[in-house]
Write a protein that holds these residues in place. Sequence first.
Motif, mmCIF file in Angstrom:
data_model
loop_
_atom_site.group_PDB
_atom_site.id
_atom_site.type_symbol
_atom_site.label_atom_id
_atom_site.label_comp_id
_atom_site.label_asym_id
_atom_site.label_seq_id
_atom_site.Cartn_x
_atom_site.Cartn_y
_atom_site.Cartn_z
ATOM 1 N N GLU A 136 8.416 30.590 -10.937
ATOM 2 C CA GLU A 136 8.916 31.110 -12.207
ATOM 3 C C GLU A 136 8.983 32.621 -12.119
ATOM 4 O OE1 GLU A 136 6.859 31.610 -16.443
ATOM 5 O OE2 GLU A 136 7.432 29.520 -16.057
ATOM 6 N N TRP A 137 10.034 33.158 -12.715
ATOM 7 C CA TRP A 137 10.171 34.601 -12.844
ATOM 8 C C TRP A 137 10.184 34.915 -14.325
ATOM 9 C CZ3 TRP A 137 12.049 31.869 -8.864
ATOM 10 C CH2 TRP A 137 11.929 32.405 -7.578
ATOM 11 N N ARG A 138 9.656 36.079 -14.665
ATOM 12 C CA ARG A 138 9.641 36.527 -16.059
ATOM 13 C C ARG A 138 10.299 37.889 -16.156
ATOM 14 N NH1 ARG A 138 3.573 34.537 -17.648
ATOM 15 N NH2 ARG A 138 4.071 32.331 -17.439
ATOM 16 N N ARG A 139 11.094 38.048 -17.214
ATOM 17 C CA ARG A 139 11.720 39.358 -17.440
ATOM 18 C C ARG A 139 10.754 40.203 -18.237
ATOM 19 N NH1 ARG A 139 17.592 39.464 -19.645
ATOM 20 N NH2 ARG A 139 16.554 38.268 -21.264
ATOM 21 N N ILE A 140 10.316 41.277 -17.601
ATOM 22 C CA ILE A 140 9.354 42.194 -18.208
ATOM 23 C C ILE A 140 9.962 43.589 -18.137
ATOM 24 C CG2 ILE A 140 7.027 43.176 -18.033
ATOM 25 C CD1 ILE A 140 6.256 40.494 -16.573
ATOM 26 N N ASP A 141 10.096 44.225 -19.290
ATOM 27 C CA ASP A 141 10.706 45.560 -19.358
ATOM 28 C C ASP A 141 12.061 45.607 -18.664
ATOM 29 O OD1 ASP A 141 8.452 46.514 -20.747
ATOM 30 O OD2 ASP A 141 7.410 46.999 -18.874
ATOM 31 N N GLY A 142 12.848 44.541 -18.829
ATOM 32 C CA GLY A 142 14.199 44.517 -18.283
ATOM 33 C C GLY A 142 14.314 44.166 -16.806
ATOM 34 N N ARG A 143 13.200 43.833 -16.162
ATOM 35 C CA ARG A 143 13.214 43.490 -14.733
ATOM 36 C C ARG A 143 12.629 42.103 -14.531
ATOM 37 N NH1 ARG A 143 11.758 48.207 -10.843
ATOM 38 N NH2 ARG A 143 13.193 49.786 -11.592
ATOM 39 N N TRP A 144 13.237 41.337 -13.618
ATOM 40 C CA TRP A 144 12.721 40.011 -13.297
ATOM 41 C C TRP A 144 11.625 40.136 -12.256
ATOM 42 C CZ3 TRP A 144 13.650 35.915 -16.166
ATOM 43 C CH2 TRP A 144 14.756 35.942 -17.015
ATOM 44 N N LYS A 145 10.452 39.603 -12.589
ATOM 45 C CA LYS A 145 9.283 39.687 -11.710
ATOM 46 C C LYS A 145 8.755 38.284 -11.436
ATOM 47 C CE LYS A 145 8.148 44.183 -13.553
ATOM 48 N NZ LYS A 145 7.095 45.161 -13.625
ATOM 49 N N LEU A 146 8.253 38.075 -10.235
ATOM 50 C CA LEU A 146 7.665 36.787 -9.885
ATOM 51 C C LEU A 146 6.399 36.595 -10.715
ATOM 52 C CD1 LEU A 146 7.926 34.306 -8.034
ATOM 53 C CD2 LEU A 146 6.539 35.544 -6.361
ATOM 54 N N ALA A 147 6.322 35.473 -11.411
ATOM 55 C CA ALA A 147 5.201 35.197 -12.314
ATOM 56 C C ALA A 147 3.903 34.987 -11.540
ATOM 57 C CB ALA A 147 5.507 33.969 -13.168
ATOM 58 N N SER A 148 2.804 35.394 -12.135
ATOM 59 C CA SER A 148 1.482 35.240 -11.513
ATOM 60 C C SER A 148 1.160 33.781 -11.242
ATOM 61 C CB SER A 148 0.401 35.862 -12.405
ATOM 62 O OG SER A 148 0.577 37.258 -12.464
ATOM 63 N N LYS A 149 1.555 32.882 -12.145
ATOM 64 C CA LYS A 149 1.250 31.473 -11.912
ATOM 65 C C LYS A 149 1.967 30.953 -10.672
ATOM 66 C CE LYS A 149 4.451 28.813 -14.774
ATOM 67 N NZ LYS A 149 4.511 27.887 -15.905
ATOM 68 N N SER A 150 3.122 31.528 -10.335
ATOM 69 C CA SER A 150 3.823 31.134 -9.116
ATOM 70 C C SER A 150 3.057 31.590 -7.879
ATOM 71 C CB SER A 150 5.232 31.723 -9.097
ATOM 72 O OG SER A 150 5.975 31.196 -10.178
ATOM 73 N N LEU A 151 2.468 32.772 -7.951
ATOM 74 C CA LEU A 151 1.628 33.242 -6.839
ATOM 75 C C LEU A 151 0.426 32.315 -6.668
ATOM 76 C CD1 LEU A 151 1.583 37.123 -7.199
ATOM 77 C CD2 LEU A 151 2.853 35.742 -5.558
ATOM 78 N N CYS A 152 -0.149 31.899 -7.778
ATOM 79 C CA CYS A 152 -1.300 30.988 -7.708
ATOM 80 C C CYS A 152 -0.895 29.647 -7.090
ATOM 81 C CB CYS A 152 -1.903 30.791 -9.096
ATOM 82 S SG CYS A 152 -2.646 32.305 -9.762
ATOM 83 N N LEU A 188 6.174 42.040 -9.112
ATOM 84 C CA LEU A 188 5.204 41.013 -9.479
ATOM 85 C C LEU A 188 4.705 41.186 -10.907
ATOM 86 C CD1 LEU A 188 3.096 41.243 -6.206
ATOM 87 C CD2 LEU A 188 4.819 39.506 -6.761
ATOM 88 N N GLU A 189 4.613 40.085 -11.626
ATOM 89 C CA GLU A 189 4.067 40.122 -12.977
ATOM 90 C C GLU A 189 2.650 40.708 -12.962
ATOM 91 O OE1 GLU A 189 3.294 37.075 -16.710
ATOM 92 O OE2 GLU A 189 3.127 36.291 -14.674
ATOM 93 N N GLY A 190 1.858 40.365 -11.953
ATOM 94 C CA GLY A 190 0.488 40.858 -11.840
ATOM 95 C C GLY A 190 0.373 42.272 -11.295
ATOM 96 N N GLY A 191 1.488 42.902 -10.954
ATOM 97 C CA GLY A 191 1.490 44.286 -10.481
ATOM 98 C C GLY A 191 0.621 44.497 -9.257
ATOM 99 N N SER A 192 -0.067 45.619 -9.219
ATOM 100 C CA SER A 192 -0.871 45.988 -8.050
ATOM 101 C C SER A 192 -2.023 45.021 -7.799
ATOM 102 C CB SER A 192 -1.392 47.420 -8.177
ATOM 103 O OG SER A 192 -2.193 47.549 -9.331
ATOM 104 N N ARG A 193 -2.496 44.333 -8.836
ATOM 105 C CA ARG A 193 -3.579 43.355 -8.649
ATOM 106 C C ARG A 193 -3.115 42.176 -7.807
ATOM 107 N NH1 ARG A 193 -3.043 43.944 -13.914
ATOM 108 N NH2 ARG A 193 -2.557 41.759 -14.197
ATOM 109 N N ALA A 194 -1.810 41.869 -7.854
ATOM 110 C CA ALA A 194 -1.283 40.685 -7.178
ATOM 111 C C ALA A 194 -0.695 40.971 -5.795
ATOM 112 C CB ALA A 194 -0.219 40.039 -8.057
#
Length: 155
Positions: A124-140, A66-72
């Motif tokens: 939406e997914w975002r590539r962060i540090d070489g990994r695709w993560k589910l974007a926070s706006k998608s969780l929202c 997750l883009e939002g990490g542990s917060r999400a």
Amino acid sequence: MFRRLCVVMATIAVASSGFAPAAQAQPDPVQEFAITSEVPSLAELDAQIRLLVGTPAPDSVKAAQLEGGSRAVVVPKMVYRIGFFRPPRGSSVVTGPETHDGDRHTAVINASRQGAPTVQVEAEWRRIDGRWKLASKSLCNGIKTLGLPIPCNFQ
């Protein structure tokens, strides 16, 4: 004599233990899950969504997706606990249409459960540090679509 026999047996046991094959810990595929391809496939994105909402994977594993990490993590944990989109009464699948633009990729999450219409969330997914993560706006978007009582404050 008995003592000498015990010492010999202990020596043999210790010496032979060095020749026994060591048990190798196999990496847990759930713990190691990451989408690192240049352009994520629908199958990879689908596997990630299933990991998030269809398994009891540890929080740290879900946070890494997750883009939002542990917060999400609260979002996929709640969806999993409710059991909306996991067998035996529910399912999910990621489909097109897809778009890809550098470090952003979009697709559609189709989730269904018995007795309810299929829910479609443009994700939406975002590539962060070489990994695709589910974007926070998608969780929202998912929170709003499902009407979950979770504030969207992990962006």
